[in-house]
Design a protein around this motif. Structure first.
Motif, PDB file in Angstrom:
ATOM      1  N   LEU A  50       4.946   5.082  -4.847  1.00 12.22           N
ATOM      2  CA  LEU A  50       4.849   5.143  -7.246  1.00 12.22           C
ATOM      3  C   LEU A  50       4.230   6.068  -7.604  1.00 12.22           C
ATOM      4  CD1 LEU A  50       5.235   1.601  -8.451  1.00 12.22           C
ATOM      5  CD2 LEU A  50       7.090   2.933  -8.149  1.00 12.22           C
ATOM      6  N   ARG A  51       3.064   6.205  -6.713  1.00 17.49           N
ATOM      7  CA  ARG A  51       1.773   7.398  -7.563  1.00 17.49           C
ATOM      8  C   ARG A  51       3.172   8.884  -7.780  1.00 17.49           C
ATOM      9  NH1 ARG A  51      -4.032   5.085  -4.854  1.00 17.49           N
ATOM     10  NH2 ARG A  51      -4.231   3.179  -5.945  1.00 17.49           N
ATOM     11  N   ALA A  52       3.383   8.525  -6.083  1.00 14.75           N
ATOM     12  CA  ALA A  52       3.261  10.651  -5.852  1.00 14.75           C
ATOM     13  C   ALA A  52       4.442  10.840  -6.801  1.00 14.75           C
ATOM     14  CB  ALA A  52       3.724  10.707  -4.947  1.00 14.75           C
ATOM     15  N   TRP A  53       5.362   9.993  -7.032  1.00 22.81           N
ATOM     16  CA  TRP A  53       7.034  10.314  -8.412  1.00 22.81           C
ATOM     17  C   TRP A  53       5.659  10.338  -9.265  1.00 22.81           C
ATOM     18  CZ3 TRP A  53      12.067   9.310  -7.877  1.00 22.81           C
ATOM     19  CH2 TRP A  53      12.171   9.782  -9.058  1.00 22.81           C
ATOM     20  N   LEU A  54       5.078   9.556 -10.215  1.00 23.28           N
ATOM     21  CA  LEU A  54       4.755   9.165 -11.558  1.00 23.28           C
ATOM     22  C   LEU A  54       3.793  10.885 -11.951  1.00 23.28           C
ATOM     23  CD1 LEU A  54       3.098   5.792 -12.077  1.00 23.28           C
ATOM     24  CD2 LEU A  54       5.655   6.563 -12.794  1.00 23.28           C
ATOM     25  N   GLU A  55       2.856  10.707 -10.897  1.00 24.59           N
ATOM     26  CA  GLU A  55       2.151  12.259 -10.632  1.00 24.59           C
ATOM     27  C   GLU A  55       3.348  13.107 -10.525  1.00 24.59           C
ATOM     28  OE1 GLU A  55      -1.364  10.884  -7.865  1.00 24.59           O
ATOM     29  OE2 GLU A  55      -0.171  12.285  -7.650  1.00 24.59           O
ATOM     30  N   ALA A  56       4.482  13.730  -9.993  1.00 22.33           N
ATOM     31  CA  ALA A  56       5.312  14.430  -9.935  1.00 22.33           C
ATOM     32  C   ALA A  56       5.891  14.661 -11.034  1.00 22.33           C
ATOM     33  CB  ALA A  56       6.262  14.535  -8.820  1.00 22.33           C
ATOM     34  N   HIS A 105       0.096  -1.335   0.337  1.00 25.73           N
ATOM     35  CA  HIS A 105      -0.300   0.111   0.165  1.00 25.73           C
ATOM     36  C   HIS A 105       0.878   1.144  -0.348  1.00 25.73           C
ATOM     37  CE1 HIS A 105      -3.684   2.274   0.749  1.00 25.73           C
ATOM     38  NE2 HIS A 105      -2.780   3.339   1.676  1.00 25.73           N
ATOM     39  N   ARG A 106       1.647   1.133   0.927  1.00 32.89           N
ATOM     40  CA  ARG A 106       2.354   2.316   0.940  1.00 32.89           C
ATOM     41  C   ARG A 106       3.796   2.384  -0.328  1.00 32.89           C
ATOM     42  NH1 ARG A 106       4.420   1.952   7.221  1.00 32.89           N
ATOM     43  NH2 ARG A 106       2.689   2.868   8.068  1.00 32.89           N
ATOM     44  N   GLY A 107       4.230   0.906  -1.080  1.00 34.72           N
ATOM     45  CA  GLY A 107       4.487   1.822  -2.465  1.00 34.72           C
ATOM     46  C   GLY A 107       3.754   2.368  -3.690  1.00 34.72           C
ATOM     47  N   LYS A 108       2.850   1.773  -3.363  1.00 34.99           N
ATOM     48  CA  LYS A 108       2.238   2.136  -4.227  1.00 34.99           C
ATOM     49  C   LYS A 108       1.349   3.723  -4.122  1.00 34.99           C
ATOM     50  CE  LYS A 108      -1.534  -1.137  -4.342  1.00 34.99           C
ATOM     51  NZ  LYS A 108      -2.876  -1.386  -4.226  1.00 34.99           N
ATOM     52  N   ASP A 120      -8.916   1.004 -10.379  1.00 35.23           N
ATOM     53  CA  ASP A 120      -8.490   1.843 -11.386  1.00 35.23           C
ATOM     54  C   ASP A 120      -6.891   1.797 -11.610  1.00 35.23           C
ATOM     55  OD1 ASP A 120     -10.843   0.470 -12.465  1.00 35.23           O
ATOM     56  OD2 ASP A 120     -12.106   2.672 -13.050  1.00 35.23           O
ATOM     57  N   ARG A 121      -6.700   2.614 -10.822  1.00 37.57           N
ATOM     58  CA  ARG A 121      -5.645   3.216 -10.813  1.00 37.57           C
ATOM     59  C   ARG A 121      -3.826   2.088 -10.487  1.00 37.57           C
ATOM     60  NH1 ARG A 121      -5.357   9.044  -8.826  1.00 37.57           N
ATOM     61  NH2 ARG A 121      -4.156   8.572  -7.005  1.00 37.57           N
ATOM     62  N   ASP A 122      -4.679   1.460  -9.649  1.00 34.33           N
ATOM     63  CA  ASP A 122      -4.029   0.118  -8.784  1.00 34.33           C
ATOM     64  C   ASP A 122      -3.913  -0.756 -10.877  1.00 34.33           C
ATOM     65  OD1 ASP A 122      -3.888   0.853  -6.286  1.00 34.33           O
ATOM     66  OD2 ASP A 122      -4.777  -1.084  -5.478  1.00 34.33           O
ATOM     67  N   ASP A 123      -5.093  -0.638 -10.891  1.00 37.20           N
ATOM     68  CA  ASP A 123      -4.699  -1.694 -12.262  1.00 37.20           C
ATOM     69  C   ASP A 123      -3.814  -0.681 -12.713  1.00 37.20           C
ATOM     70  OD1 ASP A 123      -5.511  -3.624 -11.489  1.00 37.20           O
ATOM     71  OD2 ASP A 123      -7.690  -2.895 -12.688  1.00 37.20           O
ATOM     72  N   GLU A 124      -3.505   0.414 -13.627  1.00 42.23           N
ATOM     73  CA  GLU A 124      -2.961   1.090 -14.082  1.00 42.23           C
ATOM     74  C   GLU A 124      -1.339   0.978 -13.341  1.00 42.23           C
ATOM     75  OE1 GLU A 124      -3.270   1.983 -16.669  1.00 42.23           O
ATOM     76  OE2 GLU A 124      -1.433   3.763 -17.823  1.00 42.23           O
ATOM     77  N   LEU A 125      -1.728   1.570 -12.516  1.00 39.37           N
ATOM     78  CA  LEU A 125       0.174   1.457 -11.964  1.00 39.37           C
ATOM     79  C   LEU A 125       0.340  -0.861 -12.393  1.00 39.37           C
ATOM     80  CD1 LEU A 125       1.847   3.435 -10.125  1.00 39.37           C
ATOM     81  CD2 LEU A 125       0.699   2.183  -8.035  1.00 39.37           C
ATOM     82  N   GLY A 183       4.767  13.451 -13.944  1.00 43.95           N
ATOM     83  CA  GLY A 183       3.049  13.976 -15.255  1.00 43.95           C
ATOM     84  C   GLY A 183       3.337  13.021 -16.334  1.00 43.95           C
ATOM     85  N   VAL A 184       3.511  12.052 -15.306  1.00 41.81           N
ATOM     86  CA  VAL A 184       3.053  10.445 -16.207  1.00 41.81           C
ATOM     87  C   VAL A 184       0.879  10.025 -16.584  1.00 41.81           C
ATOM     88  CG1 VAL A 184       2.876   7.834 -16.346  1.00 41.81           C
ATOM     89  CG2 VAL A 184       4.913   9.095 -15.800  1.00 41.81           C
ATOM     90  N   LYS A 185       0.855  10.356 -17.556  1.00 40.14           N
ATOM     91  CA  LYS A 185      -0.599  10.188 -18.554  1.00 40.14           C
ATOM     92  C   LYS A 185      -1.147   9.556 -17.103  1.00 40.14           C
ATOM     93  CE  LYS A 185      -3.656   9.487 -22.188  1.00 40.14           C
ATOM     94  NZ  LYS A 185      -3.268   8.762 -23.471  1.00 40.14           N
ATOM     95  N   GLY A 186      -2.317   9.917 -16.508  1.00 42.12           N
ATOM     96  CA  GLY A 186      -2.975   8.837 -15.397  1.00 42.12           C
ATOM     97  C   GLY A 186      -2.349   9.777 -14.450  1.00 42.12           C
ATOM     98  N   TYR A 187      -1.386  10.069 -14.049  1.00 43.50           N
ATOM     99  CA  TYR A 187      -0.927  10.589 -12.347  1.00 43.50           C
ATOM    100  C   TYR A 187      -0.750  11.806 -12.625  1.00 43.50           C
ATOM    101  CZ  TYR A 187      -1.038   5.974 -11.869  1.00 43.50           C
ATOM    102  OH  TYR A 187      -1.287   4.532 -11.534  1.00 43.50           O
ATOM    103  N   ALA A 188      -0.930  12.937 -13.385  1.00 38.26           N
ATOM    104  CA  ALA A 188      -0.706  14.155 -13.651  1.00 38.26           C
ATOM    105  C   ALA A 188      -1.160  14.940 -12.675  1.00 38.26           C
ATOM    106  CB  ALA A 188      -0.534  14.990 -14.763  1.00 38.26           C
TER     107      ALA A 188
END
Lengths: 210, 219
Positions: free
Chosen positions: A197-203, A191-194, B18-23, A205-210
């Motif tokens: 990762l999301r925070a990194w990808l958002e930062a 959970h924490r890893g996700k 969905d976001r998990d699947d994308e990740l 600007g990866v599509k879907g995470y911007a």
């Protein structure tokens, strides 16, 4: 039972399972009877998947190569202990993860004796990867590199469970077994890893995470 | 907002999934591409693995099945230290401890010197496993005059020499002749005295109420 299904050898991802490779069970049985060439075929089928797990956890291609070789040797030596009710790839990935974990532990211990900084990953993309659309391919390549960087930036304790979950397709229980951790800890780390990762990808600007 | 636009609300849980699947997809893709970039490293891996296995197996193991262990290896493998359940380790430790205790108790029973069960008088005991002959030389009065007498001791199991004498109350000097050699440093003695001819004698005082019997030990 596990021997009826198996993940593909070349792709270790979730949802990429297929019916057990033709003759896989026979290959394992032949190996158990002493036929080394059968084990060679198993190595051929699974080497990419095992290497992917090792690379994801160790974040170093050279070490990942060593770990891949060691994993197949250890698996061969323990093949008589392989439970046929388990999925072969899961068993193999568990061995790989164990080896990687031990390797990282050793690395940590000897780190002060070595020069700082690991060997960089090969910066040159493979020339044999086919790309129908160069622009799309470049975008994919960049995104893949970003994800790899994001994984590399994660602490090993988060990276290993994430790789086993997303790339190795292991469930929480199997990951817990592979890493010698309580199942609850595995869930928390994933959970924490996700989140990281999301925070990194958002930062980035990866599509879907911007 | 979606409701205002007439669109169904997407639950938060579904969005997370969905976001998990994308990740997961991104991680798989990222690693798959990283693997593809390093594909050259894996060329010939099968051969290298088989070569290393051949080296490890050696010529004597030709034809041995994967993971097949010889009997000696099985024992070694079974004894090899590795992660074991804590209860199993504790159980083995307790079992070994009890076993050692029982063995020690049994050996003690078998080897401990056993004092003879003869009528209790004044007991003279000497521990000397290698002696061939042991005599008690003791001085006691005969017709009111002290005289020395030699009384052979009986050999008992466990290296013991023993005799029990019914002695009237009084003071008795004594010593042991071990294969002809005088020895009187008996720890069971009440005290030691130096005789007129400069030899050491042990003394036992026998009281009217008790036998004063004790076991002596030369060693």
């Amino acid at each position: 039972m596990g021997m009826t299904r198996s993940s593909t050898a070349d792709e270790g991802g979730r949802g990429k399972e297929r019916a057990m490779g033709e003759g896989e069970l026979q290959l394992i049985q032949r190996t158990l009877q002493g036929d080394m060439s059968a084990w060679g075929e198993i190595v051929k089928r699974y080497k990419n998947a095992v290497f992917g797990i090792a690379l994801g956890i160790l974040n170093n291609p050279h070490d990942a190569e060593d770990a891949t070789q060691d994993a197949f040797i250890r698996a061969y030596e323990n093949l008589h202990r392989y439970d046929l009710t388990r999925k072969f790839s899961t068993w193999l990935f568990t061995i790989t993860a164990n080896l990687c974990k031990n390797k990282l532990r050793r690395e940590k211990f000897f780190a002060p004796l070595r020069e700082l900084g690991g060997r960089p990953a090969n910066p040159h993309p493979s020339t044999n990867s086919h790309a129908p659309d160069p622009a799309v391919e470049v975008e994919r390549e960049e995104r893949a590199e970003l994800v790899r960087q994001a994984l590399a930036a994660l602490d090993e304790k988060y990276r290993a469970p994430l790789v086993l979950r997303f790339y190795g397709d292991l469930d929480y229980k199997e990951i817990a077994e592979a890493l010698g951790l309580p199942e609850g800890t595995v869930k928390t780390r994933i959970h924490r890893g996700k989140l990281a990762l999301r925070a990194w990808l958002e930062a980035k600007g990866v599509k879907g995470y911007a | 907002m979606r409701e205002r636009l007439g669109l169904p609300e997407v639950p938060e849980r579904d969005r997370d999934r969905d976001r998990d699947d994308e990740l997961a997809r991104l991680v798989r893709e990222g690693l798959a591409r990283a693997v593809a970039r390093e594909a050259e490293r894996l060329v010939g891996l099968e051969r290298r693995v088989l070569e290393r296995l051949e080296q490890k197996r050696g010529p004597r193991d030709e034809g041995r099945a994967a993971g097949g262990l010889r009997p000696l290896e099985r024992v070694r493998s079974a004894l090899a230290f590795g992660p074991r359940p804590a209860w199993a380790v504790a159980a083995v430790t307790v079992a070994v401890g009890l076993g050692l205790f029982a063995l020690g108790f049994w050996l003690g029973q078998r080897t401990a010197p056993v004092l003879p069960s003869e009528p209790r008088g004044v007991e003279f005991v000497l521990f000397h496993p290698t002696a061939k002959e042991v005599t008690l030389a003791i001085s006691y009065p005969v017709a009111g005059k002290p005289e020395w007498h030699d009384i052979p001791l009986k050999k008992k199991p466990g290296g013991l020499w023993y005799i029990s004498l019914e002695l009237p109350p009084g003071t008795y000097e004594y010593g042991f002749k071990i294969d002809g050699q005088w020895w009187a440093y008996d720890p069971a003695a009440d005290y030691l005295v130096l005789s007129a001819d400069n030899t050491v004698n042990a003394v036992r005082e026998v009281r009217a109420t008790g036998s004063g019997a004790r076991a002596g030990d030369q060693s």
